[in-house]
Design an enzyme around this catalytic site. Sequence first.
Site, PDB file in Angstrom:
ATOM      1  N   LYS A  69       0.872  -1.166   0.000  1.00 50.64           N
ATOM      2  CA  LYS A  69       0.000   0.000   0.000  1.00 50.64           C
ATOM      3  C   LYS A  69       0.910   1.218   0.000  1.00 50.64           C
ATOM      4  CE  LYS A  69      -2.008   3.002   2.980  1.00 50.64           C
ATOM      5  NZ  LYS A  69      -1.665   4.084   2.073  1.00 50.64           N
TER       6      LYS A  69
ATOM      7  N   GLU B 216      -0.735   7.612   0.165  1.00 47.48           N
ATOM      8  CA  GLU B 216      -1.796   8.258  -0.605  1.00 47.48           C
ATOM      9  C   GLU B 216      -1.368   9.634  -1.139  1.00 47.48           C
ATOM     10  OE1 GLU B 216      -1.945   7.280   2.504  1.00 47.48           O
ATOM     11  OE2 GLU B 216      -2.843   8.807   3.845  1.00 47.48           O
TER      12      GLU B 216
ATOM     13  N   SER C   1       4.889   7.049  10.569  1.00 49.89           N
ATOM     14  CA  SER C   1       4.936   7.779  11.830  1.00 49.89           C
ATOM     15  C   SER C   1       4.821   6.846  13.030  1.00 49.89           C
ATOM     16  CB  SER C   1       3.795   8.795  11.894  1.00 49.89           C
ATOM     17  OG  SER C   1       2.575   8.103  12.105  1.00 49.89           O
TER      18      SER C   1
ATOM     19  N   CYS D  16      13.111  10.545   8.312  1.00 49.45           N
ATOM     20  CA  CYS D  16      13.037   9.964   9.656  1.00 49.45           C
ATOM     21  C   CYS D  16      14.358  10.136  10.393  1.00 49.45           C
ATOM     22  CB  CYS D  16      12.681   8.483   9.578  1.00 49.45           C
ATOM     23  SG  CYS D  16      13.774   7.532   8.529  1.00 49.45           S
TER      24      CYS D  16
ATOM     25  N   GLN E 119       1.193  18.689   6.143  1.00 48.73           N
ATOM     26  CA  GLN E 119       2.544  18.815   6.685  1.00 48.73           C
ATOM     27  C   GLN E 119       2.913  20.291   6.857  1.00 48.73           C
ATOM     28  OE1 GLN E 119       4.789  16.430   7.739  1.00 48.73           O
ATOM     29  NE2 GLN E 119       2.984  15.140   7.560  1.00 48.73           N
TER      30      GLN E 119
ATOM     31  N   ASP F 164       1.073  22.920   7.337  1.00 50.06           N
ATOM     32  CA  ASP F 164       0.402  23.550   8.491  1.00 50.06           C
ATOM     33  C   ASP F 164       1.010  23.058   9.798  1.00 50.06           C
ATOM     34  OD1 ASP F 164      -2.975  23.613   7.043  1.00 50.06           O
ATOM     35  OD2 ASP F 164      -1.269  24.990   6.884  1.00 50.06           O
TER      36      ASP F 164
ATOM     37  N   GLU G  78       8.691  15.393  16.455  1.00 50.78           N
ATOM     38  CA  GLU G  78       9.247  15.331  15.106  1.00 50.78           C
ATOM     39  C   GLU G  78       8.563  16.392  14.247  1.00 50.78           C
ATOM     40  OE1 GLU G  78       8.464  11.700  12.943  1.00 50.78           O
ATOM     41  OE2 GLU G  78      10.556  11.576  12.310  1.00 50.78           O
ATOM     42  N   ILE G  79       9.328  17.318  13.690  1.00 49.54           N
ATOM     43  CA  ILE G  79       8.750  18.434  12.954  1.00 49.54           C
ATOM     44  C   ILE G  79       8.560  18.076  11.481  1.00 49.54           C
ATOM     45  CG2 ILE G  79       9.034  20.850  12.310  1.00 49.54           C
ATOM     46  CD1 ILE G  79      10.761  21.185  14.823  1.00 49.54           C
ATOM     47  N   PHE G  80       9.559  17.409  10.914  1.00 51.62           N
ATOM     48  CA  PHE G  80       9.521  16.968   9.512  1.00 51.62           C
ATOM     49  C   PHE G  80       9.488  18.154   8.563  1.00 51.62           C
ATOM     50  CE2 PHE G  80       9.983  12.621   9.048  1.00 51.62           C
ATOM     51  CZ  PHE G  80       9.439  12.113   7.874  1.00 51.62           C
TER      52      PHE G  80
END
Lengths: 491, 490
Positions: free
Chosen positions: A186, A189, A240, A296, A345, A347, A395-397
């Site tokens: 999968k 998305e 996540s 990550c 992400q 926002d 975690e801000i990413f």
Amino acid sequence: MENVKAFKNPLIWRTQLFINNEYVNSVSGKTFEIENPSTEDIICRVQEGDKADVDKAVSAARRAMERNSPWRTMDSADRGKIIHKMADIIERDAAYIASLETMDNGKPFASALGDVGFSVAILRYYAGLCDKIEGKTLAMPNGKFGYTRYEPVGVVAAITPWNFPFLMSTLKVSQILAAGNAFVLKPPEQTPLTSLLYGDVAIEAGVPPGIVNIICGFGPTAGAALTAHKDVNKVAFTGSREVGHIIQKASGESNLKRVTLELGGKSALIIGKSADLEKVVPLAQDGCYVNMGQTCCALTRTFVHEDVYDEFVRLSAEYANESRAKIGDPFQDGIKYGPQVDKVQFDKILDLIESGKKEGAKLECGGGRLNEKGYFLEPTVFSNVTDNMRIAQEEIFGPVQQIMKFSSLEEAIDRANDSDYGLVAAVFTNDLSEALYLSQELEAGQIWVNDFMLMAPNTPFGGYKQSGIGRELGFDGLLSYLEIKTVLVKL
Amino acid sequence: MTEVPLPIKNLQVKYKQLFINNEFVDAVGGKTFEVLNPSNGEVICKVAEAEEADVNKAVDAACEAFKRDSAWRTMDASDRGLLLFRLADLLEKHRVELATLESMDNGKPYHIAYMADLALCIKCIRYYAGWADKNHGKTLPVDGNFFCYTRHEPVGVCAQIIPWNFPLLMACWKLGPALSMGNTVVLKSAEQTPLSILFTASLIKQAGFPPGVVNILSGFGPSCGAPLAKHPKCDKVAFTGSTEVGTLIQGYAAGNMKRVTLECGGKSPVIVLKDADLDKAVDICHLALFFNHGQCCIAGSRIYVEAPIYEKFVAKAKQKAASLKLGDPLDKSTDQGPQVDLDQFKKILELIESGKKEGACLETGGKQFGEKGYYIEPTVFSDVKDHMRIAKEEIFGPVMQIFKFETLDEVIDRANESMYGLGAGVITDDHTRAIKISNALRAGTVYVNCYNVFDTRAPFGGFKMSGIGRELGEYALENYTEVKTVYNAM
């Protein structure tokens, strides 16, 4: 991969699900939108899979793994040849795959091409590994005959993330197939387009029907159906931490399918007082902003010795401001950073930046949106960060660097280890003894010395604590896709 | 079975010189020697003959290519693997030409060279390509505050001396692991059969191996093989050939203590128990002996049949041997070609005479076939006794020995009573007993209800005077690896 040019408007080749070596619509006929994060335009619509499609795919995979099936009875070297062919195909079509990735994910074309190159290397590594999975004969008492067999675990559910879409799918595909399994993938998305090409790759390489299946869809529907499925033997998830918990729970509530998880991180970087700042400042920030921070293993807690702290902060802000000019259209030459992957992400990062300001960190530069269209963010640096702040723990990413001060090495180690995460810890130092000592003490699955994103097909990768369960890559990585059977014979 | 493409008619030999530093060159002394076609005794061509001066040039080239910062030493291990994959692809591309050359030079039927030899060559190179980046050292939990680990480094410059019975396959068994582990090589082919490896040298260059990594010499044992095995700058010698020469090589290597591996001769026993399916047993034993015209180190050349089925076995074995069709190796209906050269031809006939003289019963064959070339009729002796020369000495020809036995204990002892220990076979329907017998046989490979399976993944080698060390599988990597332990005080 030199002199490879991008297709700026790549054709959207596949938007359907892939089951039993055929591209098909979803049972419901529903579709969902795919957005280009650089322009906010809708690229296309993709078929949306749900439980009914997952059921079809798992059945196909189960049939393909029946006891006397072509895949189960194939010589291991021939399996290796097929995986090798997949690598050849992907190498041949690298320009197209990377272009599609850039349009879907927003990463600069050069990065996407790098992802494809690494994907090819991983496939070739595992192609050569297929016929080298060896059991043992054992010294048994009383004349008994004992040996072990390494068998494929069976039908694998692979759920991959949107930050390195094609690479993350390749990591799963190569290990799953090398170990002789079948799978239902999968893809994310947000960015499913390149993963969908694995159907064509499988057909051209000669993979028997049912071994490769791809169901696009959303976590709570398609993903949940896969992780609850009674006929799936293992789930391999990268994503996540929150969803990692959900997946492990789902395994417990269904059939105890084996679980491996590659989750997030809040990886510490330790910079000692003897560091050469000219070298170390760019490296530290590049290691934080890699893939627009959407990594990550980004180095997102930068511990700097108090003696060089002020200078480090000043130079970091300077370097961040220099980067602004290199943020833009990912198809353009010379661009270093593209947009964040989507509005959610975007926002979330801005919200965390606000929390940093509110909780008292010092905003050295950046902190807001860049450009009017596309989810572009300014390169952002915070100093005077303390361990209790949200930006120090969550975690801000995104392209947000946290700089913290420390006085002693022992203090830095303890603070670095004081985290629910444990994916990477990095050390920049000229003192090898210091590096070796730190690598012993730091609680992380990867220790990087003097560089970042250090990774190869043969280096096992995974997390301590809530950064994950299990390892991928290398020989060790393959173990989680195998089941050990011990055979004991009384002669 | 897939259709075998036709061999090349009137094949012209393109590569006849020595291969040093990625160049084809004449011998320093200008010498050449004749390469004969054993099916008719005619000269195919002349090739350059290497002597000590050429050995020195080749070893120097290999040393240079092994220097600390050379292209080969600094190449990523995975790239070494890629070069080997490319070589395998090139072997596959030129499979017809290579099989034709092999058949012309060695005498084995072309369709067998194509379907067996070449298939195994390609698989072998591919297999070792995959190992290049997977030979791990370890980190070790030693006492005290140390960071301790091992490195698996290449041994260095490897001398490799190969035989004439499977010329290209033997070269691949040597080159695969050596190159995969990052060594450089000087390989001496057998003087009877130099052609296929010389063609392969051109493919090695084409694949992209740096100059000096592989060097190929054609020549003779005493003038080329000996100086190579003695060379003080070679770190290792790997030899496949007779036990007699194997012991010489071990002596030559002692000079600079180079590492030695040997694959030598055999007189392998096959034990047929009375519960075996008789027809299947005869088929297996037939293959075990007559494959490659008996020119197989692991040939099943002592067949022990349990008394109750002995007479029937002999009758069927004789009939099957007599049904083999001898002829032109390039003809697809040929089962058996000539022996490789006049020396072998004479030796085999002499041993056949000894069998007759010492009282074994000649069931079929026993003499030369035809007038041209080195053909020998498929020969079967029954009523063989353990003291006879044909029971003890390696014949290396199409000559089958059948013995009778009464009890299992007796036959295991007789089977183990040999200075050799390369292979053994057990044919029975009782698998529990088969495992017990396999445990008792002193042989490097034991075949149960089969024979002559040569999978690249499974180690191959001899007990006792059949050799030292193992080739194939992961085990072969050890032969081409030197372990270095590093202690780092923290």
